[in-house]
Design an enzyme around this catalytic site. Sequence first.
Site, PDB file in Angstrom:
ATOM      1  N   ASP A 147       0.769  -1.243   0.191  1.00 13.13           N
ATOM      2  CA  ASP A 147      -0.070   0.016  -0.068  1.00 13.13           C
ATOM      3  C   ASP A 147       0.765   1.107   0.053  1.00 13.13           C
ATOM      4  O   ASP A 147       0.362   2.556  -0.019  1.00 13.13           O
ATOM      5  CB  ASP A 147      -0.963  -0.059   1.158  1.00 13.13           C
ATOM      6  CG  ASP A 147      -0.419   0.010   2.423  1.00 13.13           C
ATOM      7  OD1 ASP A 147       0.768  -0.093   2.775  1.00 13.13           O
ATOM      8  OD2 ASP A 147      -1.252   0.173   3.582  1.00 13.13           O
ATOM      9  N   SER A 148       2.057   0.912   0.006  1.00 10.76           N
ATOM     10  CA  SER A 148       3.184   2.188  -0.216  1.00 10.76           C
ATOM     11  C   SER A 148       2.754   2.715  -1.685  1.00 10.76           C
ATOM     12  O   SER A 148       3.050   3.873  -1.889  1.00 10.76           O
ATOM     13  CB  SER A 148       4.521   1.579  -0.205  1.00 10.76           C
ATOM     14  OG  SER A 148       4.778   0.560  -1.008  1.00 10.76           O
ATOM     15  N   ASP A 180      -0.934  -6.303  -0.050  1.00 12.70           N
ATOM     16  CA  ASP A 180      -1.141  -5.785   1.225  1.00 12.70           C
ATOM     17  C   ASP A 180      -2.457  -5.532   1.307  1.00 12.70           C
ATOM     18  O   ASP A 180      -3.303  -4.976   0.318  1.00 12.70           O
ATOM     19  CB  ASP A 180      -0.542  -4.360   1.104  1.00 12.70           C
ATOM     20  CG  ASP A 180       0.590  -4.002   2.180  1.00 12.70           C
ATOM     21  OD1 ASP A 180       0.497  -4.486   3.050  1.00 12.70           O
ATOM     22  OD2 ASP A 180       1.265  -3.139   2.179  1.00 12.70           O
ATOM     23  N   LYS A 224      -0.820  -9.408   3.339  1.00 11.63           N
ATOM     24  CA  LYS A 224      -0.357  -8.645   4.845  1.00 11.63           C
ATOM     25  C   LYS A 224      -1.132  -7.601   5.331  1.00 11.63           C
ATOM     26  O   LYS A 224      -1.803  -6.929   4.801  1.00 11.63           O
ATOM     27  CB  LYS A 224       1.012  -7.980   4.190  1.00 11.63           C
ATOM     28  CG  LYS A 224       1.854  -7.298   5.235  1.00 11.63           C
ATOM     29  CD  LYS A 224       3.372  -6.871   4.957  1.00 11.63           C
ATOM     30  CE  LYS A 224       3.199  -5.653   4.136  1.00 11.63           C
ATOM     31  NZ  LYS A 224       2.692  -4.433   4.900  1.00 11.63           N
ATOM     32  N   GLU A 265       9.278  -3.045  10.519  1.00 11.55           N
ATOM     33  CA  GLU A 265       9.752  -1.819  10.020  1.00 11.55           C
ATOM     34  C   GLU A 265      10.239  -0.943  11.175  1.00 11.55           C
ATOM     35  O   GLU A 265       9.398  -0.845  12.086  1.00 11.55           O
ATOM     36  CB  GLU A 265       8.327  -1.455   9.368  1.00 11.55           C
ATOM     37  CG  GLU A 265       8.846   0.038   8.594  1.00 11.55           C
ATOM     38  CD  GLU A 265       7.716   0.209   7.589  1.00 11.55           C
ATOM     39  OE1 GLU A 265       6.930  -0.769   7.143  1.00 11.55           O
ATOM     40  OE2 GLU A 265       8.075   1.326   7.035  1.00 11.55           O
TER      41      GLU A 265
HETATM   42  O1  KIV Z   1       3.265  -0.960   1.669  1.00  9.77           O
HETATM   43  C1  KIV Z   1       4.644  -1.391   1.751  1.00  9.77           C
HETATM   44  O2  KIV Z   1       5.352  -1.094   0.690  1.00  9.77           O
HETATM   45  C2  KIV Z   1       5.178  -2.085   2.888  1.00  9.77           C
HETATM   46  C3  KIV Z   1       6.696  -2.510   2.741  1.00  9.77           C
HETATM   47  C4  KIV Z   1       7.514  -1.065   2.972  1.00  9.77           C
HETATM   48  C5  KIV Z   1       6.974  -3.331   3.896  1.00  9.77           C
HETATM   49  O3  KIV Z   1       4.236  -2.512   3.434  1.00  9.77           O
END
Ligand code: KIV
Length: 264
Positions: A45-46, A84, A112, A181
Amino acid sequence: MSKITSSTLLKFKQEGKKFTSLTAYDASFASAFDSEGVDVLLVGDSMGMVLQGHDDTLPVSVEDIAYHTRCVRRGVKRALLIADMPFMSYATPEQAMTNAAILMQAGANMVKVEGGHWLLETVKKLTERGIPVCAHLGLTPQSVHVFGGFKIQGRDADNAQRILDEAKAIEAAGAQLLVVECIPAPLAKAISEALTIPVIGIGAGADTDGQILVMHDVLGISSGYIPRFSKNYLKQTGEIREAIRAYIDEVEKGIFPGSEHTFS
Ligand code: KIV
């Protein structure tokens, strides 16, 4: 070429072989990362920040993640693909099951979720119903407004103990993978040693079982700034596939992350 599964990652941990992970959001980059040997790809979700230009990950929707998971799926032959679950899409176990099913049907191998004790029932229910779970502890970006900013977590003894306890509890609930993290390296080491399941670190030092980075940071194209814990591999190689090989090589040899990328 055999596909990476949660059993492969478990074997890597048992053998002390460090593995690599990167975020990916489209088929072309996913295919390049996969064919160069990245073991785990995360449709993170980044994307809210690096693709959509928001200040945080909260605006990302289940449909956004599902769309990009479908794209990434078409580029992946070997890597384990994690999707995610976005902000508030797993606030209750029922919501989690409905939304995780959408992401699995979009092509994910695992979902995740960010959080600790409050998620135990959800992790158990998802796992029992055939949805493998990667948990995420420490600086969980969906809670950025609770934390009052993107801050290192687990620096004081009480919080460090809470994160360690949550890691053990989430493993006991059935999680098959854990991302930690932005926590101090000694805490990440203690968690990795205490857990049977593989632990993937980002800003968590060199002693986790695997490392993950956001692809835009590795390629030096994040808008704004590159976090201290990340590394621009394109700068030193000048070519995307070489950059990815350098990242894999440095993780496997324990060169990345160095002390300059690590919090104490
Ligand atoms: O959303 C994402 O990219 C993440 C990673 C930074 C672990 O959760």
